[in-house]
Design a protein around this motif. Structure first.
Motif, PDB file in Angstrom:
ATOM      1  N   VAL A  82       0.961  -1.108   0.089  1.00 57.43           N
ATOM      2  CA  VAL A  82       0.005  -0.057  -0.278  1.00 57.43           C
ATOM      3  C   VAL A  82       0.902   1.276  -0.175  1.00 57.43           C
ATOM      4  N   THR A  83       0.716   2.221  -0.918  1.00 56.28           N
ATOM      5  CA  THR A  83       1.508   3.207  -1.176  1.00 56.28           C
ATOM      6  C   THR A  83       0.858   4.406  -0.908  1.00 56.28           C
ATOM      7  N   GLU A  84      -0.333   4.350  -0.723  1.00 51.58           N
ATOM      8  CA  GLU A  84      -0.877   5.706  -0.602  1.00 51.58           C
ATOM      9  C   GLU A  84      -2.572   5.583   0.108  1.00 51.58           C
ATOM     10  N   LEU A  85      -2.716   6.287   1.046  1.00 49.69           N
ATOM     11  CA  LEU A  85      -3.770   6.342   1.794  1.00 49.69           C
ATOM     12  C   LEU A  85      -4.425   7.604   1.993  1.00 49.69           C
ATOM     13  N   GLU A  86      -5.708   7.584   1.989  1.00 52.56           N
ATOM     14  CA  GLU A  86      -6.507   9.090   2.250  1.00 52.56           C
ATOM     15  C   GLU A  86      -7.665   8.549   3.080  1.00 52.56           C
ATOM     16  N   TYR A  87      -7.972   9.191   4.123  1.00 49.05           N
ATOM     17  CA  TYR A  87      -9.169   8.757   5.028  1.00 49.05           C
ATOM     18  C   TYR A  87      -9.627  10.491   5.453  1.00 49.05           C
ATOM     19  N   ARG A  88     -10.782  10.316   5.720  1.00 48.48           N
ATOM     20  CA  ARG A  88     -11.746  11.340   6.293  1.00 48.48           C
ATOM     21  C   ARG A  88     -12.603  10.953   7.278  1.00 48.48           C
ATOM     22  N   LEU A  89     -12.786  11.617   8.283  1.00 45.52           N
ATOM     23  CA  LEU A  89     -13.798  11.675   9.338  1.00 45.52           C
ATOM     24  C   LEU A  89     -15.233  11.884   8.533  1.00 45.52           C
TER      25      LEU A  89
END
Length: 336
Positions: A325-332
């Motif tokens: 896994v080279t990139e992650l984006e999370y939002r609440l």
């Protein structure tokens, strides 16, 4: 882009937003192949793409133009007409939490951007794919990272469904006609199939007890493991416990492209909850006051705060390697 320690609230490299709805049904023109060359009248019709390049460019141009306008005023009304999937959930969260943003972030978010150095990756119509991808920079600086954008057909219209930073050095495969080659999300490549990448959430849930068998160590996996290890070391640690649990993402679509190296590049959805619960000794006399972002959804002090995070990830799969896994984006996206 910025890389906070957990990457849990990081801005995406390419601005999220909306544009006026565009209904596009065209496949590749019979006179244009993937490279834009004209076929002679006597030649066999050129293979068609999911869309032709001009149509794809029109979709991106319109998105770019209206995105800048929408971001300037946080116009969420148009959002659902051109965005879908996990990126839609994340963009809505940004708009909802606007009052909690710093002046610096607000300025960054509302500064007009333009997609430069675009490269289009359009699957052949015969592939069965319903989507196309674009890589581009949103800043003029040639050293700026490229982003990977995915536009899929949702309700008869092309909508952006993914936007993630793309690490350098990857070459997406093309067939003999110049079309991008989609991969089967259900086909295992190395340790996992693209549609199994949601197992990554084990890093948050247990620190990676199972996930380490299938995922290579990357910056993201190390940061996610740190979130787990430090879950009870914060301000609430003495009087509350924090735990994470994987959730089904709101939108399950997975997008996968073959790489020239023989591997697969996959965009996958992911989600988890973060539960902070008062210890038994404090339940009757104390309450947890939610933080500013969580308070947007529920500001009531309570004995447990359960936050939901919706994410998007990018992974490289290779036959003889663990998934990376080279990139992650999370939002609440919610709090109860």
């Amino acid at each position: 882009m910025h890389h906070p320690p957990t990457r849990r609230h990081r801005l995406t490299v390419l601005a999220l937003g909306v544009t006026t709805a565009i209904s596009l049904t065209a496949c590749g023109s019979p006179t244009d192949d993937a490279g834009g060359r004209s076929a002679s009248p006597s030649a066999s019709p050129s293979p068609k793409g999911v869309v032709d390049r001009d149509t794809a460019a029109t979709v991106v141009d319109a998105y770019e133009k209206a995105n800048n306008k929408a971001n300037a005023t946080q116009d969420a009304k148009l959002l659902g007409t051109v965005e879908a999937g996990q990126v839609h959930e994340q963009a809505k969260a940004d708009y909802q939490q606007w009052s909690t943003f710093t002046k610096k972030r607000k300025k960054e978010y509302t500064t007009p951007f333009f997609y430069r150095d675009r490269e289009y990756y359009i699957p052949a119509a015969s592939s069965g794919a319903t989507w196309f991808a674009v890589t581009a920079r949103s800043r003029q600086d040639q050293q700026a990272p490229r982003g990977l954008l995915v536009f899929d057909r949702v309700d008869g219209r092309y909508k952006m469904t993914a936007a993630l930073e793309l690490k350098g050095g990857l070459k997406i495969a093309r067939d003999k006609d110049g079309f991008a080659v989609p991969a089967d999300p259900a086909k295992k490549v190395g340790t996992l199939a693209p549609d199994q990448l949601g197992e990554y959430e084990d890093f948050f849930e247990t620190g990676g007890k199972e996930a380490k068998r299938f995922f290579a160590a990357t910056q993201d996996s190390r940061e996610s493991t740190k979130v787990y290890n430090d879950r009870n070391k914060g301000e609430t640690g003495p009087w509350a416990t924090t735990s994470y649990a994987r959730q089904k993402p709101s939108h399950p679509a997975v997008y996968a492209l073959n790489l020239a190296s023989g591997g697969v590049l996959a965009v996958f959805p992911t989600a988890h909850t973060e539960k902070t619960l008062l210890k038994p000794a404090y339940i009757y006399n104390h309450k947890i006051t939610p933080g500013p972002k969580a308070a947007v959804y529920n500001s009531t002090p309570r004995i447990a705060v359960i936050n939901t995070y919706e994410g998007l990830g990018l992974a490289e799969l290779h036959p003889q390697k663990k998934a990376a896994v080279t990139e992650l984006e999370y939002r609440l996206t919610d709090s109860e």
